[in-house]
Design a protein around this motif. Sequence first.
Motif, PDB file in Angstrom:
ATOM      1  N   SER A  64       0.868  -1.272  -0.001  1.00 63.85           N
ATOM      2  CA  SER A  64      -0.004   0.110   0.043  1.00 63.85           C
ATOM      3  C   SER A  64       0.913   1.265   0.201  1.00 63.85           C
ATOM      4  CB  SER A  64      -0.903   0.009   1.168  1.00 63.85           C
ATOM      5  OG  SER A  64      -0.111   0.033   2.566  1.00 63.85           O
ATOM      6  N   ASN A  66       0.705   5.347   1.063  1.00 64.65           N
ATOM      7  CA  ASN A  66       0.015   6.305   1.685  1.00 64.65           C
ATOM      8  C   ASN A  66       0.982   7.693   1.628  1.00 64.65           C
ATOM      9  OD1 ASN A  66      -1.652   7.939   3.030  1.00 64.65           O
ATOM     10  ND2 ASN A  66      -1.454   6.562   5.017  1.00 64.65           N
ATOM     11  N   GLY A  67       0.811   8.391   0.833  1.00 65.15           N
ATOM     12  CA  GLY A  67       1.516   9.683   0.555  1.00 65.15           C
ATOM     13  C   GLY A  67       3.042   9.199   0.126  1.00 65.15           C
ATOM     14  N   SER A 100       7.619  -0.626   6.309  1.00 66.18           N
ATOM     15  CA  SER A 100       7.339   0.811   5.587  1.00 66.18           C
ATOM     16  C   SER A 100       8.819   1.246   5.207  1.00 66.18           C
ATOM     17  CB  SER A 100       6.599   1.562   6.696  1.00 66.18           C
ATOM     18  OG  SER A 100       5.448   1.007   7.009  1.00 66.18           O
TER      19      SER A 100
END
Length: 140
Positions: A64, A66-67, A100
């Motif tokens: 994913s 996100n920003g 991340s």
Amino acid sequence: MFDLMPFDRKTRNLTNYFDNFEKAFFSDFPSMFSEMRTDILDKGDHFLLQADLPGFTKEDIHISLNGDTLTVSAEHNDEKEEKDNSFIRRERRYGSFARSYDVSGIDTQDISAAYNNGVLELRLPKANPQTSQQRQIDIQ
């Protein structure tokens, strides 16, 4: 003279007892909380991120964005696998992993992924550097 002593006498000191206790107590610690090991290579026009995810299927892996944060997660679901098994020892762990990455400076529209032989590869194209436009500012 001390070199001629048997090995067990050499190891009978207080610091070795504490070292052995620590090794015995934390012996499974790294395997219990294993991490997703990754390599990131600079290929000129893009980065290549390689993450080791052995034992997962493509459907278990989720990526994913996100920003400017790209998150790779993988999860084993063991509900159906444990019904009729009676384990004597179980070392194969089930659970989830997540990691991340900061992808600022990456063209996020063109990120691509492939998963082969337990290795996830993400192609992260570098964003074109912003050219600063120089202009003259008049003083009033």
